[in-house]
Scaffold this motif. Structure first.
Motif, PDB file in Angstrom:
ATOM      1  N   SER A 196       0.858  -1.178   0.000  1.00  0.00           N
ATOM      2  CA  SER A 196       0.000   0.000   0.000  1.00  0.00           C
ATOM      3  C   SER A 196       0.898   1.232   0.000  1.00  0.00           C
ATOM      4  O   SER A 196       2.087   1.147   0.317  1.00  0.00           O
ATOM      5  CB  SER A 196      -0.895   0.019   1.238  1.00  0.00           C
ATOM      6  N   ALA A 197       0.336   2.372  -0.345  1.00  0.00           N
ATOM      7  CA  ALA A 197       1.125   3.606  -0.381  1.00  0.00           C
ATOM      8  C   ALA A 197       0.325   4.767   0.189  1.00  0.00           C
ATOM      9  O   ALA A 197      -0.866   4.892  -0.073  1.00  0.00           O
ATOM     10  CB  ALA A 197       1.555   3.927  -1.808  1.00  0.00           C
ATOM     11  N   ASN A 198       0.978   5.564   1.004  1.00  0.00           N
ATOM     12  CA  ASN A 198       0.409   6.824   1.480  1.00  0.00           C
ATOM     13  C   ASN A 198       1.419   7.929   1.212  1.00  0.00           C
ATOM     14  O   ASN A 198       2.610   7.765   1.474  1.00  0.00           O
ATOM     15  CB  ASN A 198       0.129   6.784   2.986  1.00  0.00           C
ATOM     16  N   MET A 199       0.960   9.046   0.691  1.00  0.00           N
ATOM     17  CA  MET A 199       1.808  10.216   0.543  1.00  0.00           C
ATOM     18  C   MET A 199       1.505  11.179   1.678  1.00  0.00           C
ATOM     19  O   MET A 199       0.363  11.271   2.125  1.00  0.00           O
ATOM     20  CB  MET A 199       1.554  10.897  -0.807  1.00  0.00           C
ATOM     21  N   PHE A 200       2.520  11.876   2.168  1.00  0.00           N
ATOM     22  CA  PHE A 200       2.266  12.808   3.263  1.00  0.00           C
ATOM     23  C   PHE A 200       3.143  14.054   3.133  1.00  0.00           C
ATOM     24  O   PHE A 200       4.224  14.026   2.543  1.00  0.00           O
ATOM     25  CB  PHE A 200       2.483  12.132   4.619  1.00  0.00           C
ATOM     26  N   THR A 201       2.639  15.131   3.705  1.00  0.00           N
ATOM     27  CA  THR A 201       3.395  16.379   3.863  1.00  0.00           C
ATOM     28  C   THR A 201       3.362  16.753   5.333  1.00  0.00           C
ATOM     29  O   THR A 201       2.285  16.777   5.952  1.00  0.00           O
ATOM     30  CB  THR A 201       2.787  17.507   3.017  1.00  0.00           C
ATOM     31  N   ILE A 202       4.524  17.019   5.901  1.00  0.00           N
ATOM     32  CA  ILE A 202       4.645  17.430   7.303  1.00  0.00           C
ATOM     33  C   ILE A 202       5.211  18.843   7.319  1.00  0.00           C
ATOM     34  O   ILE A 202       6.295  19.091   6.770  1.00  0.00           O
ATOM     35  CB  ILE A 202       5.565  16.476   8.083  1.00  0.00           C
ATOM     36  N   THR A 203       4.496  19.761   7.925  1.00  0.00           N
ATOM     37  CA  THR A 203       4.947  21.149   8.007  1.00  0.00           C
ATOM     38  C   THR A 203       5.289  21.495   9.448  1.00  0.00           C
ATOM     39  O   THR A 203       4.436  21.380  10.350  1.00  0.00           O
ATOM     40  CB  THR A 203       3.864  22.107   7.487  1.00  0.00           C
ATOM     41  N   VAL A 204       6.543  21.868   9.672  1.00  0.00           N
ATOM     42  CA  VAL A 204       7.026  22.259  11.002  1.00  0.00           C
ATOM     43  C   VAL A 204       7.068  23.777  11.059  1.00  0.00           C
ATOM     44  O   VAL A 204       7.681  24.426  10.194  1.00  0.00           O
ATOM     45  CB  VAL A 204       8.431  21.682  11.275  1.00  0.00           C
ATOM     46  N   THR A 205       6.434  24.350  12.079  1.00  0.00           N
ATOM     47  CA  THR A 205       6.354  25.810  12.197  1.00  0.00           C
ATOM     48  C   THR A 205       7.081  26.279  13.453  1.00  0.00           C
ATOM     49  O   THR A 205       6.832  25.776  14.554  1.00  0.00           O
ATOM     50  CB  THR A 205       4.892  26.274  12.241  1.00  0.00           C
ATOM     51  N   GLY A 206       7.983  27.215  13.239  1.00  0.00           N
ATOM     52  CA  GLY A 206       8.688  27.835  14.363  1.00  0.00           C
ATOM     53  C   GLY A 206       8.485  29.338  14.338  1.00  0.00           C
ATOM     54  O   GLY A 206       7.368  29.823  14.173  1.00  0.00           O
ATOM     55  N   ARG A 207       9.610  30.074  14.442  1.00  0.00           N
ATOM     56  CA  ARG A 207       9.546  31.536  14.394  1.00  0.00           C
ATOM     57  C   ARG A 207      10.795  32.029  13.676  1.00  0.00           C
ATOM     58  O   ARG A 207      11.925  31.662  14.035  1.00  0.00           O
ATOM     59  CB  ARG A 207       9.487  32.114  15.812  1.00  0.00           C
ATOM     60  N   GLY A 208      10.604  32.799  12.630  1.00  0.00           N
ATOM     61  CA  GLY A 208      11.727  33.236  11.813  1.00  0.00           C
ATOM     62  C   GLY A 208      12.597  34.268  12.503  1.00  0.00           C
ATOM     63  O   GLY A 208      12.212  34.883  13.504  1.00  0.00           O
TER      64      GLY A 208
END
Length: 405
Positions: A196-208
């Motif tokens: 099986s296949a799953n695609m994912f996007t993980i977005t990490v948010t900090g402070r610039g």
């Protein structure tokens, strides 16, 4: 007493008949290879398939929302139906093979061999048409677009693929070519064949902030980097060694220049497993690990998961029969049982969830090259040995003749 397959008159001369069709098979394959199309709408490919089937006594329908072709062949006597599939779409890739019939479309290439599948299935339709009096039932030929991530098989099922024949479809069979096996060898196995296949996007948010003063910012890049290693530990520590899982982070993107700490970092990847339980466990663990790693770095994290294809599971009896047929029709040297599944994914899985069937791999490593050294499917340099095509045509035909006794 059951007649041995090698003595069954229905299979007499089948391979020779497939060889006689080789000029047609090669011509269609090369036409498609020169003009690859991607996605669900393949007008030029669809027209080429319809032209290849012209003159045969088939009931043909085309897709309503996609460029599919479904052709039904009536046998000489009533009976059940069998489904044979060939996918038709190409990949977003610039071809670098140097072939005389290389792609003429920039950024598009038949790097997975779908052009060969389509050509072999069209020739199998012609071969079976000549032997239709030997068929007790109907053959449904499924020419499918959109296998490469577009869920084409699922769309065809939603448009009534399984109702194309007058009788229920009893068995289903598909062939996938590979440059990584000896030419002409058909390989199959019962049970899970592809992941099986799953695609994912993980977005990490900090402070610039300024790169010279990281303490005044909250850098998401170290957090993302820590997640990559932590996620690989999930595979080795949370999943049984007897339940394969592959998690790949294929892209990391952050920032705009060298002296700015960005606010976000983005990772994209895929998850592949051979069971639904492993898939569920891994998805749960990805959330858990990333949230805790982000918290340890004073960041937050969000997820976007795209469900991919299910596990491709061959019916045990059908897979064994495919190997028996290959042994009888192609010869013992050209029939091989796969010891293990592979972790690629296939939308043929949607059909196998509904109909007992199988997929088999057809080796097409070119002369003078060893399978280990051959450029693989999805490579910009992959080449397939056209001499393997008659074995694919004969295998398709043998399967239909065997089911529709």
């Amino acid at each position: 007493m059951t007649t041995p397959l090698t003595d069954d008159p229905r299979f007499t001369g089948l391979r020779e008949a497939a060889h006689a069709l080789q000029p047609r098979t090669v011509a269609l394959r090369r036409l498609l290879h020169r003009h690859p199309e991607q996605g669900l709408e393949l007008p030029r490919t669809q027209a080429a398939v319809l032209d290849a089937l012209a003159g045969l006594d088939l009931r043909i329908t085309t897709g309503e929302q996609l460029g599919s072709v479904v052709a039904v062949l009536d046998g000489g006597r009533p009976g059940p139906a069998v489904l044979l599939r060939g996918d038709m779409d190409a990949l977003p890739l610039q071809e670098d093979t140097g072939l005389a019939y290389a792609s003429e479309v920039d950024g598009s290439m038949h790097a997975c061999g779908h052009d060969t599948h389509t050509a072999m299935l069209a020739s199998a339709a012609r071969l079976l048409h000549d032997r239709r009096e030997d068929l007790a039932g109907q053959v449904v030929f499924m020419f499918q677009p959109g296998e490469e991530g577009y869920h084409g098989a699922k769309h065809m099922l939603e448009e009534g693929l399984l109702d194309a024949a007058d009788a229920p479809i009893e068995k289903a069979f598909a062939i996938h070519i590979t440059s990584k096996e000896e030419s002409g060898v058909l390989r199959c196995r019962p049970g899970p064949l592809m992941a099986s296949a799953n695609m994912f996007t993980i977005t990490v948010t900090g402070r610039g902030g300024h790169a010279s003063m990281p303490s005044d910012a909250c850098d998401p890049v170290p957090a993302a980097a820590a997640m990559v290693g932590a996620l690989q530990t999930v595979v080795t520590r949370r999943i049984s060694v007897f339940e394969p899982a592959v998690l790949t982070i294929a892209r990391i993107s952050a920032g705009t220049t060298s002296n700015i700490i960005p606010e976000t970092a983005e990772m994209q990847g895929t998850l592949r497993t051979l069971s639904e339980q492993s898939r569920k466990t891994m998805l749960d663990e990805i959330h858990k690990v990333c949230e805790h790693v982000a918290a340890a770095h004073s960041c937050t994290v969000s997820f976007d998961f795209t469900p991919g294809y299910p596990v491709t599971v061959n019916d045990d009896d059908v897979a064994d029969r495919v190997l028996d047929l290959a042994d009888a029709v192609l010869g013992p040297r050209h029939s091989s049982r796969m010891p293990n599944p592979i972790m690629g994914a296939e939308d043929w899985s949607y059909v196998l969830e509904r109909v007992p069937g199988a997929m088999a791999f057809l080796g097409a490593c070119t002369p003078g090259t060893t399978p280990a050294d051959a450029a693989p499917n999805h490579s910009n340099r992959v080449v397939f040995d056209e001499a393997a095509f008659p074995h694919g045509v004969a295998a398709y035909a043998a399967f239909a003749l065997d089911v529709l006794r």
